[in-house]
Write a protein that holds these residues in place. Structure first.
Motif, PDB file in Angstrom:
ATOM      1  N   PRO A 112      -1.501  35.390   3.204  1.00 55.20           N
ATOM      2  CA  PRO A 112      -1.911  36.804   3.227  1.00 55.20           C
ATOM      3  C   PRO A 112      -0.777  37.749   2.864  1.00 55.20           C
ATOM      4  O   PRO A 112       0.357  37.591   3.318  1.00 55.20           O
ATOM      5  N   HIS A 113      -1.112  38.732   2.033  1.00 54.61           N
ATOM      6  CA  HIS A 113      -0.103  39.682   1.558  1.00 54.61           C
ATOM      7  C   HIS A 113       0.325  40.663   2.639  1.00 54.61           C
ATOM      8  O   HIS A 113       1.368  41.302   2.514  1.00 54.61           O
ATOM      9  N   SER A 114      -0.482  40.832   3.681  1.00 54.40           N
ATOM     10  CA  SER A 114      -0.179  41.802   4.727  1.00 54.40           C
ATOM     11  C   SER A 114      -0.945  41.437   5.985  1.00 54.40           C
ATOM     12  O   SER A 114      -1.807  40.545   5.970  1.00 54.40           O
ATOM     13  N   SER A 116      -3.147  43.412   7.346  1.00 59.27           N
ATOM     14  CA  SER A 116      -4.531  43.820   7.073  1.00 59.27           C
ATOM     15  C   SER A 116      -5.265  42.773   6.252  1.00 59.27           C
ATOM     16  O   SER A 116      -6.452  42.513   6.473  1.00 59.27           O
ATOM     17  N   SER A 117      -4.568  42.152   5.310  1.00 54.63           N
ATOM     18  CA  SER A 117      -5.179  41.080   4.520  1.00 54.63           C
ATOM     19  C   SER A 117      -5.548  39.904   5.408  1.00 54.63           C
ATOM     20  O   SER A 117      -6.591  39.267   5.214  1.00 54.63           O
ATOM     21  N   VAL A 271      -9.101  33.385   2.577  1.00 55.62           N
ATOM     22  CA  VAL A 271      -7.915  33.976   1.954  1.00 55.62           C
ATOM     23  C   VAL A 271      -7.999  33.821   0.443  1.00 55.62           C
ATOM     24  O   VAL A 271      -7.948  34.801  -0.313  1.00 55.62           O
ATOM     25  N   THR A 275     -10.636  36.710  -0.716  1.00 53.24           N
ATOM     26  CA  THR A 275     -10.010  38.025  -0.555  1.00 53.24           C
ATOM     27  C   THR A 275      -8.728  38.212  -1.364  1.00 53.24           C
ATOM     28  O   THR A 275      -8.264  39.339  -1.503  1.00 53.24           O
ATOM     29  N   GLN A 276      -8.135  37.138  -1.857  1.00 47.90           N
ATOM     30  CA  GLN A 276      -6.887  37.249  -2.609  1.00 47.90           C
ATOM     31  C   GLN A 276      -6.898  36.310  -3.804  1.00 47.90           C
ATOM     32  O   GLN A 276      -7.631  35.323  -3.838  1.00 47.90           O
TER      33      GLN A 276
END
Length: 424
Positions: A112-114, A116-117, A271, A275-276
């Motif tokens: 996850p990039h953050s 929130s991610s 993930v 979402t990414q």
């Protein structure tokens, strides 16, 4: 006991903390180079008390500035959509192995990039749009991803907010249970960006089980304390744990997820690809470095010192007239209301910033307007201890008295100079 040794000392310290060729950047793009140098100077001349910030090690910075930034790596180790991923597969496996060992989890996703991610992926794995979710309300310290109407969470799910006792500032678990029984949520979220006390994960687990809900722990703030044994872990209780890798954990800016084996595939697919896209492999490598650092006795001592410093700073602020959320802290984080000193949170933040004391404002339960949110993670990374915290509390009060900013600013700069972020 005051920890007097800065964590980045001796062989780890270097006058050249940028692993890339900074001289080349200055020659090619002096405009951007000057911004970076200016930010380094700002951090070195002021005191960073923002609860969500910290000072990474030179080793973490080296990984972030490495050639791994060039590699596209959609997918997971052994199953990438691009060639040439043998080495980035290795570094991601290292990160996952270190994360699971550090936190005692069966599975970790470090892509996850953050934060929130990470929360978005947890919701995507466990919920459907329209599901009811019980979480701490944003006015009480919940994050935007806990149901803010400005955030995807508030638009896609039906959030029910729990808060805190308006007089004590503590979570009323009986009230949380009553809300869960009434609304029968699909998920219960426990976590906050400004609650200064440890959460009772076992009680949240009981509440979730009673209504057939999954339990999601958002530990973005205390994850470093958990790693160092200075805060309780949600891993034995939560279905999924969402976290950031910066803040007290002292790694690169990014997110992570922990769960059991039974949810591993659902979390991974939430993930990527849901979402990414491609993981940031230089950041994944930096996360691996941070997990390795967090597994050391030195980091455990650091985490406990963060809490000791926060308690001394909180007590000093109370002695100077500030009103504290819950009357104190168990963590790195302090919520303080400056109105007893005759200023509101916005004006107080401006005066403190002018004096070189950098911090945030936030909503405080039972208070009018906004209060102050501050933390001790960065200052502790720089080697400051209880004596410095006691003095900083006095500087806070002096800075809020008109005409005192200049004197406080000079003392802040002197203090920052004695404890630089990166000793040379």
């Amino acid at each position: 006991m005051t920890l007097r040794t800065a964590p980045f000392s001796g062989a780890e310290a270097s006058p050249d903390v940028a692993p890339a060729d900074f001289g080349a950047l200055r020659r090619q793009d002096p405009e951007v180079a000057e911004v970076i140098l200016g930010e380094a100077a700002r951090q070195a001349r002021t005191l960073q008390l923002i609860a969500a910030e910290n000072v990474t090690s030179p080793a973490v910075l080296a990984a972030l500035g490495s050639p791994l930034a060039n590699k596209y790596a959609e997918g997971y180790p052994g199953a990438r959509f691009h060639g040439g991923c043998e080495l980035v597969d290795t570094v991601e496996r290292i990160a996952v192995e270190r994360a699971t060992a550090l936190f005692g989890a069966e599975h970790a996703n470090v892509q996850p990039h953050s934060g929130s991610s990470a929360v978005l992926a947890a919701y995507a794995a466990l919920l459907r749009p329209g599901d009811t979710v019980l979480a701490m309300g944003v006015p009480y310290g919940g994050h935007l991803t806990h149901g803010s109407p400005a955030n995807f969470s508030g638009r896609w799910f039906d959030f029910v907010a729990y808060g805190v006792d308006p007089l004590t500032g503590w979570i009323d678990y009986g009230r949380v249970r009553a809300l869960a029984r009434r609304h029968r949520p699909a998920a219960v979220v426990c976590g906050s960006i400004s609650y200064p006390r440890h959460l009772d994960y076992a009680r949240f687990r009981e509440i979730a089980d009673e209504v057939g809900a999954v339990l999601i722990a958002d530990t973005a703030h205390p994850m470093g304390l958990i790693a160092g044994g200075a805060a309780p872990s949600p891993v034995p209780y939560a279905d999924v744990v969402c976290a950031t890798t910066h803040k007290v954990l002292r790694g690169p800016r990014g997110g992570m997820l922990l769960c059991g084996r039974e949810l591993a595939e659902r979390i991974d697919r939430a993930v990527f690809p849901f979402t990414q896209g491609g993981a940031q492999m230089h950041t994944v490598a930096a996360k691996a470095v941070a997990f390795g650092e967090a597994a050391t006795p030195a980091f455990a001592a650091y985490a406990h010192q963060v809490v000791a410093n926060a308690r001394v700073l909180a007590a000093g602020l109370a002695a100077e007239g500030f009103s504290l959320v819950t009357g104190g802290t168990d963590t790195h984080l302090i919520g303080a209301d400056p109105t007893p000193l005759g200023v509101d949170g916005k004006e107080a933040r401006g005066r403190l910033m002018a004096a070189g004391l950098v911090l945030d404002t936030c909503a405080l339960p039972g208070a009018e307007g906004r209060g102050l949110r501050l933390g001790t993670a960065a200052l502790t990374s720089q080697g400051m201890g209880e004596a410095e915290m006691a003095r900083i509390a006095v500087l806070f009060a002096q800075a809020l008295r008109r005409g005192s900013e200049a004197g406080v600013r000079a003392e802040v700069r002197e203090l920052a100079g004695r404890f630089p972020p990166y000793p040379k």
